[in-house]
Design a protein around this motif. Sequence first.
Motif, PDB file in Angstrom:
ATOM      1  N   LEU A  63       0.838  -1.203   0.000  1.00  0.00           N
ATOM      2  CA  LEU A  63       0.000   0.000   0.000  1.00  0.00           C
ATOM      3  C   LEU A  63       0.869   1.247   0.000  1.00  0.00           C
ATOM      4  N   ASP A  64       0.499   2.219  -0.851  1.00  0.00           N
ATOM      5  CA  ASP A  64       1.219   3.486  -0.820  1.00  0.00           C
ATOM      6  C   ASP A  64       0.606   4.390   0.257  1.00  0.00           C
ATOM      7  N   LEU A  65       1.109   5.593   0.393  1.00  0.00           N
ATOM      8  CA  LEU A  65       0.664   6.498   1.455  1.00  0.00           C
ATOM      9  C   LEU A  65      -0.819   6.818   1.355  1.00  0.00           C
ATOM     10  N   GLN A  66      -1.314   7.112   0.158  1.00  0.00           N
ATOM     11  CA  GLN A  66      -2.741   7.414  -0.005  1.00  0.00           C
ATOM     12  C   GLN A  66      -3.604   6.211   0.351  1.00  0.00           C
ATOM     13  N   GLN A  67      -3.180   5.046  -0.049  1.00  0.00           N
ATOM     14  CA  GLN A  67      -3.943   3.838   0.250  1.00  0.00           C
ATOM     15  C   GLN A  67      -3.946   3.559   1.754  1.00  0.00           C
ATOM     16  N   ARG A  68      -2.832   3.804   2.409  1.00  0.00           N
ATOM     17  CA  ARG A  68      -2.749   3.613   3.859  1.00  0.00           C
ATOM     18  C   ARG A  68      -3.700   4.580   4.574  1.00  0.00           C
ATOM     19  N   ASN A  69      -3.733   5.823   4.097  1.00  0.00           N
ATOM     20  CA  ASN A  69      -4.657   6.802   4.683  1.00  0.00           C
ATOM     21  C   ASN A  69      -6.107   6.411   4.425  1.00  0.00           C
ATOM     22  N   PHE A  70      -6.375   5.838   3.262  1.00  0.00           N
ATOM     23  CA  PHE A  70      -7.717   5.373   2.925  1.00  0.00           C
ATOM     24  C   PHE A  70      -8.153   4.272   3.896  1.00  0.00           C
ATOM     25  N   ILE A  71      -7.267   3.339   4.187  1.00  0.00           N
ATOM     26  CA  ILE A  71      -7.575   2.258   5.134  1.00  0.00           C
ATOM     27  C   ILE A  71      -7.832   2.843   6.522  1.00  0.00           C
ATOM     28  N   ARG A  72      -7.004   3.781   6.944  1.00  0.00           N
ATOM     29  CA  ARG A  72      -7.214   4.421   8.250  1.00  0.00           C
ATOM     30  C   ARG A  72      -8.587   5.099   8.315  1.00  0.00           C
ATOM     31  N   LEU A  73      -8.949   5.796   7.247  1.00  0.00           N
ATOM     32  CA  LEU A  73     -10.244   6.467   7.189  1.00  0.00           C
ATOM     33  C   LEU A  73     -11.386   5.462   7.316  1.00  0.00           C
ATOM     34  N   LEU A  74     -11.290   4.348   6.604  1.00  0.00           N
ATOM     35  CA  LEU A  74     -12.332   3.320   6.678  1.00  0.00           C
ATOM     36  C   LEU A  74     -12.459   2.766   8.098  1.00  0.00           C
ATOM     37  N   VAL A  75     -11.342   2.560   8.756  1.00  0.00           N
ATOM     38  CA  VAL A  75     -11.377   2.047  10.130  1.00  0.00           C
ATOM     39  C   VAL A  75     -11.990   3.091  11.062  1.00  0.00           C
ATOM     40  N   GLU A  76     -11.557   4.333  10.938  1.00  0.00           N
ATOM     41  CA  GLU A  76     -12.070   5.394  11.804  1.00  0.00           C
ATOM     42  C   GLU A  76     -13.574   5.562  11.658  1.00  0.00           C
ATOM     43  N   ARG A  77     -14.072   5.418  10.457  1.00  0.00           N
ATOM     44  CA  ARG A  77     -15.507   5.592  10.204  1.00  0.00           C
ATOM     45  C   ARG A  77     -16.290   4.284  10.332  1.00  0.00           C
ATOM     46  N   ASP A  78     -15.628   3.256  10.810  1.00  0.00           N
ATOM     47  CA  ASP A  78     -16.231   1.941  11.011  1.00  0.00           C
ATOM     48  C   ASP A  78     -16.826   1.393   9.709  1.00  0.00           C
ATOM     49  N   ARG A  79     -16.091   1.573   8.618  1.00  0.00           N
ATOM     50  CA  ARG A  79     -16.514   1.098   7.304  1.00  0.00           C
ATOM     51  C   ARG A  79     -15.554   0.055   6.734  1.00  0.00           C
TER      52      ARG A  79
END
Length: 178
Positions: free
Chosen positions: A70-86
Amino acid sequence: MAQETTVARPYAEAAFDLARGADALAGWADGLANAAAVVADERVDALLRNPRVEAEQKAGFILEVCGESLDLQQRNFIRLLVERDRIGVLPEIRRQYDELRARHERTLDAELVTAQPVDDAVRDRVAAALSKRLDRTVSLDARVDETLIGGAIVRAGDMVIDGSVRGRLASLTGAISR
């Protein structure tokens, strides 16, 4: 399922927009596939559903398992999904992303199912005919299903062409029983 599709749509579109903007459609497809495979594992799913595990730990675990895929944007995308419980809809996000990418690239995966193995020339003719009919580049996968008796079934997206003997017999049986 319908709710999952609805929840996943804006995330899939956002991922697609990010990937297209970075000219990284293939890289995003690979990254989403890897992360979705991790999330789909039942042991990981149990961890993600555990209310005692903090969101940061959940994201960290997924990112650690995915490693450098995963690149940086993809890592941030995963973090966002976890934070939003998605994060649980990530496999659906990946599926929708793949559809958006295929539509953008005008490609389509199709399947040719036959009763007997077919040679490359037949496979190429079927792929060319589908490409012309659907106005897309078709990638054709062929497999054998001996229960068809004869003929073939072609599946391309939502389209199914059933030219198998089994399909014709089923249609005839249905017509006779009416």
